[in-house]
Design an enzyme around this catalytic site. Structure first.
Site, mmCIF file in Angstrom:
data_model
loop_
_atom_site.group_PDB
_atom_site.id
_atom_site.type_symbol
_atom_site.label_atom_id
_atom_site.label_comp_id
_atom_site.label_asym_id
_atom_site.label_seq_id
_atom_site.Cartn_x
_atom_site.Cartn_y
_atom_site.Cartn_z
ATOM 1 N N SER A 108 0.835 -1.195 0.000
ATOM 2 C CA SER A 108 0.000 0.000 0.000
ATOM 3 C C SER A 108 0.875 1.253 0.000
ATOM 4 O O SER A 108 1.751 1.397 -0.857
ATOM 5 C CB SER A 108 -0.953 -0.039 1.197
ATOM 6 N N ASP A 128 -8.778 -6.357 -4.826
ATOM 7 C CA ASP A 128 -8.354 -5.070 -4.282
ATOM 8 C C ASP A 128 -8.809 -3.981 -5.249
ATOM 9 O O ASP A 128 -8.198 -3.753 -6.287
ATOM 10 C CB ASP A 128 -6.829 -5.056 -4.131
ATOM 11 N N ARG A 141 -12.074 6.605 9.811
ATOM 12 C CA ARG A 141 -11.682 5.185 9.844
ATOM 13 C C ARG A 141 -12.751 4.313 9.206
ATOM 14 O O ARG A 141 -12.429 3.353 8.489
ATOM 15 C CB ARG A 141 -11.451 4.752 11.287
ATOM 16 N N HIS A 174 -8.152 -5.043 -0.362
ATOM 17 C CA HIS A 174 -6.843 -4.437 -0.138
ATOM 18 C C HIS A 174 -6.137 -5.027 1.081
ATOM 19 O O HIS A 174 -4.907 -5.135 1.108
ATOM 20 C CB HIS A 174 -7.021 -2.928 0.037
ATOM 21 N N ASP A 175 -6.898 -5.432 2.085
ATOM 22 C CA ASP A 175 -6.308 -5.988 3.304
ATOM 23 C C ASP A 175 -5.572 -7.296 3.067
ATOM 24 O O ASP A 175 -4.880 -7.786 3.969
ATOM 25 C CB ASP A 175 -7.398 -6.215 4.363
#
Length: 388
Positions: A154, A328, A224, A361-362
């Protein structure tokens, strides 16, 4: 596979001013870092791990006396793990502007005119390139002239790429995971909405909320929550939560709706609020603004008229491994392929893997067997090359 065990952060202060791309400079600053493993006699086995938005120098291991204190990439880094600390000397550095120990907005501004108050919103804008310059200074102090590899996912991947453009001769291999050559307009838009949530929080006070004894927690929570949605794939959210309700008894029957429009009804709502609440207790609002701006500004092709291939000419002679994940959508495989094309255009040695993973993405933080297998093979090869 073994565990690193307890680790202790270290701090290095620098008195020499650090020029920033904004035109400002930091007259003096400190960097917090951790190391794992042993630097070999040839000093050839060092690997720098660059962190993403809400992470830090604490890459692996645990802190004595603290439960659940594993480093953010502990599943990857350690004895016998893909990045094997029995073979490599691994370094994690907390970036400038962070809230985890390195010089940042929460610390006292040394300007006498500021009366010993924290930097707050007066902390200068920092960029990916500024972070890399500061990292290079710390490696100088550690006596490391050349890295066997620089690794990041990232925003950390952007730093890894920047290393090959600013300090090409000091990098053996760049491993860039789930990253991009710049942010899309949509990504910048997500960052701006999150920033506005913070800036418009009544407790933000123009970034000088420390003097008021408050924290803009409402804004941080929303920021968040927005970010977390973008880190997950639709499939993973559906699998984890779907349309499950917290309490389905009687819900949906005419005249028996037990909730107001402000209550938490769905499990996904509960999860996002939990993530937001937790984040708002440990992350600094000004740091969030700084780091998301650094994300927005990263664009090595901009200095070359938008020509990414021209930008990566500076990386000739390096080797690259680029990894993306199919689900992602924030840093999509198409963005990684842009990097690969620019490298191929320069006849730079590059391996590319596009891994089918459902986590969005994680995925770069998780223990996917194919992903970890790929990184293990990559570091095995690097270890043979550097004699580790």
């Amino acid at each position: 596979m073994g565990a690193i065990g307890h680790v202790t952060p270290q701090t290095r202060h620098f008195d020499a001013p650090l020029p920033l791309r904004s035109g400002a400079q930091l007259a003096g600053y400190s960097l917090v870092y951790e190391t794992y493993g042993t630097l070999n006699a040839a000093r050839s086995n060092a690997v720098l791990v660059c962190h993403a938005l809400n992470a830090s120098h604490h890459v692996a291991g645990t802190y004595a006396g603290q439960d659940k204190s594993e480093g953010w990439w502990d599943n990857l880094v350690g004895p016998g793990k893909p990045l094997d600390t029995d073979r490599f000397f691994v370094i994690g550095i907390n970036n400038l502007g962070s809230c985890f120990g390195s010089t940042g907005p929460m610390q006292v501004n040394p300007d006498p005119a500021k009366g010993g108050r924290p930097w707050g919103a007066d902390f200068p804008v920092v960029t990916v390139e500024d972070w890399v310059d500061a990292q290079a200074r710390l490696l100088d102090v550690l006596g490391i002239d050349c890295l066997a590899a620089v690794l990041g996912g990232s925003l950390g991947g952007m730093q890894a790429l920047s290393w090959t453009l600013r300090y090409s001769a000091r990098v053996g291999e760049c491993i860039a995971v789930a990253t991009a050559p710049n942010l899309s307009a949509q990504n910048i838009a997500f960052n701006e909405v999150a920033r506005r949530a913070i800036i418009t929080d009544p407790d933000f006070h123009g970034g000088h909320f420390y003097a008021h004894g408050v924290v803009p927690q409402r804004g941080l929570r929303v920021a968040r929550m927005i970010g977390h949605i973008t880190y997950l794939s639709d499939d993973s959210m559906e699998e984890k939560f779907g349309r499950s309700l917290r309490n389905a008894s009687g819900l949906g029957r005419p005249g028996e709706l037990a909730y107001t429009t402000q209550d938490i009804e769905f499990q996904i709502e509960s999860y996002l609020r939990y993530q937001g609440d937790k984040f708002s207790t440990y992350f600094d609002a000004n740091t969030y603004l700084l780091i998301t701006r650094a994300l927005d500004y990263f664009d090595p092709a901009a200095a070359h008229g938008g020509d990414l291939s021209a930008a990566f000419a500076a990386a000739r002679g390096r080797r690259f491994t680029v990894v993306s994940f199919t689900t992602d959508w924030r840093f999509s495989p198409a963005r990684s392929r842009e990097i690969v094309k620019a490298l191929v255009d320069n006849r730079i040695d590059v391996s590319y893997a596009e891994i089918a993973a459902p986590h969005g993405h994680d995925a770069f933080l998780l223990e996917d067997p194919r992903y970890h297998g790929l990184l293990r093979a990559t570091f095995d090869r690097i270890a043979r090359q550097v004699g580790a």
